[in-house]
Design an enzyme around this catalytic site. Sequence first.
Site: not given
Ligand code: 13P
Length: 253
Positions: A9, A11, A97, A99, A169, A175, A215
């Site tokens: 992803n 983003k 997601h 976010e 997740e 992150g 992560s």
């Molecule tokens: P990270 O791998 O940067 O923690 O992000 C995970 C994520 O949100 C994947 O959709």
Amino acid sequence: MRKQIAAANWKMNLTVDKAEALLNDILSAQINLSEDQLAVFAVPFPYLQMAQQKLNNTNNFFIAAQNCYSKKSGAITGEVSVEMLQSLGIKYVVLGHSERREFFEESNKFLAEKLNIALEYNITPVFCCGEPLSIRDAQTQNEFVAKQLEESLFHFSKDDIQKIVIAYEPIWAIGTGKTATSEQAQEMHAHLRKVLADNFGKDVADNISILYGGSVKASNAKEIFSQPDVDGGLVGGASLVADEFITIIKSLK
Ligand code: 13P
């Protein structure tokens, strides 16, 4: 048999030149995947066509959109429809997601509508669920994620639910560098599979891929993916570095 999936992803990262170079680096590693293993790249909308063309002749590598709207077309400025994705040959879309849930207030009910239209257009949704830290601290994460599944997925038929990929997740692990332990991931994935089995039957639940996200990196992917109910990962930061993501793809079981 359910698929094992390494999903990137990206983003809101990378310019087009960097995105193209990253895909070139990963493709030049010529990773051999078995029939039940896939790599998926959820790229920003402006790069979908470039990425799709690059992957055209590769087996087991697919491009995903990071979102879509719940309607086929119309006067909805700034949104992207499944009909548009389908016209580009896109086969996957990430939905729900954390976010998007947080910054754009996407509810379980709204996500159910997006999931419906994605399936209608034969696009596989990667449906994200997961709890915030406050819920984990209160130890009510099992109920929290079960409700996310119930409100967005339980209306599907046994056939259709098996067309959906789920990504767990935990928001506190996204992150932050703070990964769930492989035991915590396995515990939640087994719980999600049980919730699915209770509603759709064990055979159906056993066919659904459940990815872990939060992560994941080259150094922990193998350990996390080795858990019996973890079928790969949805990877943010580490998917932006070719060597990291190549190792993550190779860590699929
Ligand atoms: P990270 O791998 O940067 O923690 O992000 C995970 C994520 O949100 C994947 O959709």
